[in-house]
Scaffold this motif. Structure first.
Motif, PDB file in Angstrom:
ATOM      1  N   ASN A   1       2.496   1.064 -10.703  1.00  0.00           N
ATOM      2  CA  ASN A   1       1.550   1.217  -9.610  1.00  0.00           C
ATOM      3  C   ASN A   1       0.139   0.985 -10.133  1.00  0.00           C
ATOM      4  O   ASN A   1      -0.144   1.204 -11.312  1.00  0.00           O
ATOM      5  N   SER A   2      -0.744   0.555  -9.247  1.00  0.00           N
ATOM      6  CA  SER A   2      -2.137   0.337  -9.624  1.00  0.00           C
ATOM      7  C   SER A   2      -3.044   0.829  -8.504  1.00  0.00           C
ATOM      8  O   SER A   2      -2.573   1.229  -7.438  1.00  0.00           O
TER       9      SER A   2
ATOM     10  N   PRO B   1      -6.737  -1.163 -12.399  1.00  0.00           N
ATOM     11  CA  PRO B   1      -6.296  -0.092 -13.289  1.00  0.00           C
ATOM     12  C   PRO B   1      -4.881   0.340 -12.927  1.00  0.00           C
ATOM     13  O   PRO B   1      -4.534   0.476 -11.757  1.00  0.00           O
ATOM     14  N   LEU B   2      -4.060   0.528 -13.963  1.00  0.00           N
ATOM     15  CA  LEU B   2      -2.671   0.945 -13.772  1.00  0.00           C
ATOM     16  C   LEU B   2      -2.551   2.456 -13.781  1.00  0.00           C
ATOM     17  O   LEU B   2      -3.332   3.150 -14.436  1.00  0.00           O
ATOM     18  N   GLN B   3      -1.567   2.949 -13.084  1.00  0.00           N
ATOM     19  CA  GLN B   3      -1.289   4.392 -13.067  1.00  0.00           C
ATOM     20  C   GLN B   3      -0.850   4.807 -14.464  1.00  0.00           C
ATOM     21  O   GLN B   3      -0.062   4.139 -15.105  1.00  0.00           O
TER      22      GLN B   3
ATOM     23  N   ILE C   1      -1.515   1.040  -4.983  1.00  0.00           N
ATOM     24  CA  ILE C   1      -0.599  -0.066  -4.707  1.00  0.00           C
ATOM     25  C   ILE C   1       0.724   0.182  -5.422  1.00  0.00           C
ATOM     26  O   ILE C   1       0.747   0.379  -6.640  1.00  0.00           O
ATOM     27  N   ASP C   2       1.799   0.177  -4.659  1.00  0.00           N
ATOM     28  CA  ASP C   2       3.145   0.277  -5.214  1.00  0.00           C
ATOM     29  C   ASP C   2       3.494  -1.115  -5.712  1.00  0.00           C
ATOM     30  O   ASP C   2       3.628  -2.051  -4.929  1.00  0.00           O
ATOM     31  N   GLY C   3       3.610  -1.259  -7.039  1.00  0.00           N
ATOM     32  CA  GLY C   3       3.848  -2.570  -7.640  1.00  0.00           C
ATOM     33  C   GLY C   3       5.122  -3.227  -7.152  1.00  0.00           C
ATOM     34  O   GLY C   3       6.119  -2.568  -6.862  1.00  0.00           O
TER      35      GLY C   3
ATOM     36  N   VAL D   1       0.852  -1.183   0.000  1.00  0.00           N
ATOM     37  CA  VAL D   1       0.000   0.000   0.000  1.00  0.00           C
ATOM     38  C   VAL D   1       0.893   1.240   0.000  1.00  0.00           C
ATOM     39  O   VAL D   1       1.752   1.396   0.863  1.00  0.00           O
ATOM     40  N   ASP D   2       0.680   2.089  -0.996  1.00  0.00           N
ATOM     41  CA  ASP D   2       1.435   3.336  -1.105  1.00  0.00           C
ATOM     42  C   ASP D   2       0.638   4.519  -0.558  1.00  0.00           C
ATOM     43  O   ASP D   2       1.201   5.430   0.027  1.00  0.00           O
TER      44      ASP D   2
END
Length: 117
Positions: free
Chosen positions: A88-89, A114-116, A79-81, A24-25
């Motif tokens: 990130n997503s 979904p991706l950043q 979310i920090d991949g 978790v970012d």
């Protein structure tokens, strides 16, 4: 208390397949202005909407407009991949499954997030 309120930065994130996909970012609760924002959206031009959304919530979430509106309404976790080249997503609050043993479990697989941009 909602599940989103129990999510902490740095918590490990596990997708629906059981794969650890990152940490978790950032956590953002639902925005109380979402209903008013939707009303503006229905009468405004698309470019005005995007400017309005950014002014209300900053540069996050960096996803397509329709998904940003959903995340804005429900609240979300960024979310920090996992891994050096991972992107990130984001996951909407209503797609959180549970928190167990210090990990956040999702209802979706990594490929459904979904991706950043």
């Amino acid at each position: 208390m909602s599940l989103l309120e129990l999510v902490d930065r740095g918590m490990r994130v596990v997708d629906a397949s059981g794969k650890m996909i990152g940490k978790v970012d950032h956590v953002k609760g639902p925005n109380p202005k979402a209903a008013a924002f939707e009303e503006v959206y229905s009468t405004a031009a698309q470019n005005v909407l995007f400017v309005g959304l950014n002014s209300l919530v900053g540069t996050e979430p960096r996803v397509p407009e329709e998904m940003a509106r959903r995340l804005f309404q429900t609240g979300y976790v960024k979310i920090d991949g996992k891994g050096f080249l991972a992107r990130n997503s984001y996951v909407a609050a209503d797609e959180l499954e549970r928190i167990e043993d210090g990990k956040l479990y999702l209802r979706l697989s990594q490929h459904e997030l979904p991706l950043q941009e």
